[in-house]
Write an enzyme that holds these catalytic residues in place. Structure first.
Site, PDB file in Angstrom:
ATOM      1  N   HIS A 159      11.445  26.969  -3.604  1.00 32.27           N
ATOM      2  CA  HIS A 159      10.148  26.600  -2.992  1.00 32.27           C
ATOM      3  C   HIS A 159       8.975  27.251  -3.735  1.00 32.27           C
ATOM      4  O   HIS A 159       9.111  27.624  -4.879  1.00 32.27           O
ATOM      5  CB  HIS A 159      10.159  26.936  -1.497  1.00 32.27           C
ATOM      6  CG  HIS A 159      11.381  26.406  -0.807  1.00 32.27           C
ATOM      7  ND1 HIS A 159      11.506  25.101  -0.397  1.00 32.27           N
ATOM      8  CD2 HIS A 159      12.583  27.000  -0.507  1.00 32.27           C
ATOM      9  CE1 HIS A 159      12.702  24.918   0.142  1.00 32.27           C
ATOM     10  NE2 HIS A 159      13.379  26.048   0.090  1.00 32.27           N
ATOM     11  N   GLU A 181      22.143  31.024  -0.559  1.00 29.50           N
ATOM     12  CA  GLU A 181      21.441  31.106   0.724  1.00 29.50           C
ATOM     13  C   GLU A 181      21.718  32.506   1.234  1.00 29.50           C
ATOM     14  O   GLU A 181      22.755  32.783   1.833  1.00 29.50           O
ATOM     15  CB  GLU A 181      21.940  30.038   1.703  1.00 29.50           C
ATOM     16  CG  GLU A 181      21.559  28.617   1.328  1.00 29.50           C
ATOM     17  CD  GLU A 181      20.093  28.267   1.595  1.00 29.50           C
ATOM     18  OE1 GLU A 181      19.302  29.176   1.936  1.00 29.50           O
ATOM     19  OE2 GLU A 181      19.743  27.086   1.442  1.00 29.50           O
ATOM     20  N   HIS A 190      17.553  31.174  -2.424  1.00 34.86           N
ATOM     21  CA  HIS A 190      16.956  30.612  -1.209  1.00 34.86           C
ATOM     22  C   HIS A 190      17.324  31.463  -0.004  1.00 34.86           C
ATOM     23  O   HIS A 190      18.152  32.368  -0.084  1.00 34.86           O
ATOM     24  CB  HIS A 190      17.498  29.193  -0.960  1.00 34.86           C
ATOM     25  CG  HIS A 190      16.893  28.151  -1.837  1.00 34.86           C
ATOM     26  ND1 HIS A 190      16.010  27.206  -1.379  1.00 34.86           N
ATOM     27  CD2 HIS A 190      17.048  27.918  -3.174  1.00 34.86           C
ATOM     28  CE1 HIS A 190      15.645  26.426  -2.383  1.00 34.86           C
ATOM     29  NE2 HIS A 190      16.263  26.826  -3.488  1.00 34.86           N
ATOM     30  N   GLU A 197       9.878  31.446   3.551  1.00 36.46           N
ATOM     31  CA  GLU A 197      11.031  31.607   2.666  1.00 36.46           C
ATOM     32  C   GLU A 197      10.616  31.832   1.215  1.00 36.46           C
ATOM     33  O   GLU A 197      11.228  32.621   0.493  1.00 36.46           O
ATOM     34  CB  GLU A 197      11.920  30.362   2.778  1.00 36.46           C
ATOM     35  CG  GLU A 197      13.167  30.430   1.930  1.00 36.46           C
ATOM     36  CD  GLU A 197      13.832  29.076   1.746  1.00 36.46           C
ATOM     37  OE1 GLU A 197      13.576  28.155   2.532  1.00 36.46           O
ATOM     38  OE2 GLU A 197      14.617  28.950   0.792  1.00 36.46           O
TER      39      GLU A 197
END
Ligand SMILES: [Zn+2]
Length: 473
Positions: A305, A436, A374, A320
Site C-alpha cells: 500500500h 501478512e 503487509h 497498514e
C-alpha cells in the site's frame, strides 16, 4: 440495528381487497389485459389505466413475473429486484431509484383504496429488461421476458450452509470474502453487456451487519485502482435455496478471469488475472545455488500500500501502510550491511505505487527474490496470527523459510504458508512472497506490529530468513 424490510405485507392487503368489491369508479374503467410471453395473466386485482399509463398490482411482478418484491411500510416503498437491477418505488413519488440512481417516471406507484400497491408496468418491466408492447386495439400490454441466463452455474449441495460476514476489496488480493460456517464459491462465469463476472455461493446467506442480507438490496462498491474491475456488487440471488451472488463489473476494453481461492479459516479470495487461454507456462527459475563470495543478490522489499492506498485500518485507527513501510525500512537497513545482498525498496516512502509498477520494478532490477510486507485485517477482532502467501511453485521454498523466521519474531499464532493468487506474487517471475505479519483488527497483534521493538525483531528475522534461503548464513 438495521432497518429490516417487512416482506410482502401487501399480500394481506390484497386479500382484504377481495372482500371490498370492485366498483371503485363511477365511469366504467377499461381493464387492460396483461400478457407475459403471450400468456394471459390473471391477476387478483385488475390492472387499470390512469392517464394513459397501465398500472398493475405489485403482486403481478412477484407472482406472475417471478421477481422478488419487498414492501417497507414505514417508508411506503416497494423494492423490486432481479439479478442486475434494483428498483425502488415510493408511493405517489415519481422519482424511482434504479440501482441507486434517481430516475424520473411519468407515472408514480399508487396505493389503491389505501391497500393495494399499483405500479407502472411499462417502467418497471423495461427497467427489469423486459420488452413491453401496448396493443391499442385489444387494450393489452404484452411483456416479453427472455430466458434468464444467470442461473447458478452448479447445483448447490444442500448439506452446506454458511453466512458471509464481509466482502471487501484489497488492492493486493482482489476481493476478500470472510464467512462463518461452510461457504463455497461456484465456478465463475461471464456475462455480457455490461461485461461482468458472476460468482454464486450456494447455500450462503449474509450476516446481519451486511445490508445485502435481504432480497432486493444490492451493495455496490466502486473500485478505483484495479486494472480489471470498476466495481463489485453483491446481493441475494435466491432465497430458496439461499444463494448469494457476487458480480464483478469488468473495465471496458479489458477482459479478465477471476481466480477463486479458499484460503481456509473462513476466507475466500477472488483474484483477477488476464484471461487464461493456455495453461500457464511454468517460468520456474533455477533453484538458488551457493555462489561463492562474489555474487550479489538483488532483494526487493515491497512495502504494501502507500499514499492514497492506506491498506487496512488498525483497531486503534492507524493504517497498514505505515507499519508495512516501517518494517521494510528496517529490513533495508539491515540488508545494507550484507555484502552479498543489494536491497531495493519498491516503495521507499509514503506514496502510491501501483501493483504493476511494483512488479516492473522487480523485473527491471533483475530481483532474485521479492518480499512484500503487509498486515492483515478481519471483521472478527479475535482473529490473530501470522501468515505467508506464495503463488508460483518456485516461491514455496522462500515462503517456508521466511515464514518460519517471521512467526518466531511476531510470537503470534502460526496461520501457515498459503497459496494466494496475488498480483505481485503471481506476475513476478522470481521467487516472490507476501507476508501478512499480523492482524491490525486484533488488539494484541496491532500492539505488537506498531511496537518498534517488535518491528526490529521482525526485520532481523526476515533478514535471517533471506540469508538462510540464499545460503549466505
Ligand atoms: Zn495489505
Amino acid at each position: 440495528m438495521k432497518k429490516k424490510f417487512v416482506p410482502i405485507l401487501l399480500f394481506m392487503a390484497v386479500l382484504f381487497t377481495l372482500f371490498t368489491g370492485v366498483g371503485q369508479a363511477a365511469t366504467t374503467p377499461v381493464v387492460p389485459k396483461l400478457y407475459l410471453n403471450d400468456q394471459l395473466l390473471k391477476p387478483y386485482d385488475d390492472p387499470q389505466i390512469v392517464n394513459d399509463f397501465t398500472l398493475v398490482p405489485i403482486r403481478v411482478v412477484s407472482e406472475n413475473m417471478g421477481y422478488e418484491v419487498n414492501w417497507a411500510a414505514a417508508t411506503k416503498t416497494v423494492t423490486i429486484h432481479n439479478d442486475q437491477n434494483v428498483i425502488v418505488l415510493t408511493i405517489d413519488n415519481n422519482i424511482a431509484l434504479v440501482n441507486n440512481t434517481k430516475v424520473q417516471m411519468d407515472m408514480s406507484a399508487k396505493l389503491q383504496k389505501g391497500r393495494t400497491t399499483m405500479i407502472p408496468i411499462r417502467f418497471v418491466s423495461e427497467q427489469l429488461g423486459l420488452t413491453v408492447k401496448w396493443d391499442q386495439a385489444s387494450q393489452s400490454v404484452y411483456l416479453y421476458k427472455a430466458a434468464d441466463p444467470e442461473e447458478p452455474s452448479t447445483t448447490p449441495d444442500p448439506g452446506q450452509t454458511g453466512s458471509i460476514t464481509s466482502i471487501q476489496y484489497d488492492s493486493s488480493f482482489g476481493i476478500i470474502i470472510n464467512y462463518d460456517g461452510k461457504v463455497t464459491a461456484n465456478k465463475p462465469f461471464k456475462l455480457d453487456s455490461p461485461k461482468r463476472i458472476v460468482i454464486d455461493f450456494p447455500n450462503a446467506t449474509y450476516s446481519d451487519n451486511l445490508s445485502s442480507q435481504f432480497m432486493g438490496a444490492e451493495t455496490r462498491i466502486p473500485v478505483a485502482d484495479n486494472p480489471y474491475i470498476s466495481m463489485f456488487r453483491y446481493s441475494v440471488f435466491s432465497t430458496n435455496p439461499a444463494t448469494a451472488r457476487l458480480v464483478l463489473d469488468l473495465n471496458t476494453d479489458k477482459d479478465a478471469d477471476a481466480v477463486v481461492q479458499d484460503n481456509g479459516a473462513g476466507v475466500i479470495t477472488i483474484g483477477l488475472t488476464d484471461p487464461v487461454t493456455t495453461p500457464p507456462v511454468d517460468t520456474t527459475t533455477p533453484p538458488v545455488t551457493t555462489d561463492p563470495g562474489t555474487k550479489v543478490y538483488n532483494v526487493v522489499i515491497d512495502a504494501g500500500h502507500g499514499g492514497t492506498d492506506p491498506g487496512a485500518q488498525s483497531i486503534n485507527g492507524r493504517w497498514e501502510k505505515e507499519v508495512n513501510l516501517a518494517i521494510s525500512l528496517k529490513v533495508k537497513a539491515l540488508l545494507d550491511k550484507e555484502k552479498n545482498i543489494k536491497p531495493l525498496l519498491s516503495r521507499p516512502e509514503d506514496k502510491f505505487v501501483t501493483l504493476a509498477d511494483r512488479v516492473t520494478f522487480a523485473k527491471n532490477n533483475k530481483a532474485d527474490i521479492f518480499i512484500s510486507i503487509h498486515a492483515n485485517s478481519n471483521p472478527t477482532s479475535s482473529v490473530s496470527g501470522t501468515e505467508t502467501y506464495y503463488t508460483r511453485d518456485n516461491s514455496k521454498a522462500l515462503a517456508n523459510v521466511i515464514h518460519k523466521h517471521l512467526v518466531k519474531a511476531t510470537g503470534l499464532k502460526d496461520r501457515g504458508v498459503k497459496y494466494g493468487n496475488l498480483h505481485v506474487t503471481r506476475e513476478t517471475t522470481m521467487p516472490a512472497i507476501l507476508l501478512e505479519t499480523g492482524f491490525l483488527s486484533n488488539k494484541g497483534d496491532s500492539d505488537i506490529l506498531y511496537s518498534d521493538a517488535a518491528q526490529n525483531k521482525m526485520a532481523s528475522e526476515i533478514v535471517a530468513g533471506i540469508k538462510e534461503y540464499l545460503k549466505l548464513s
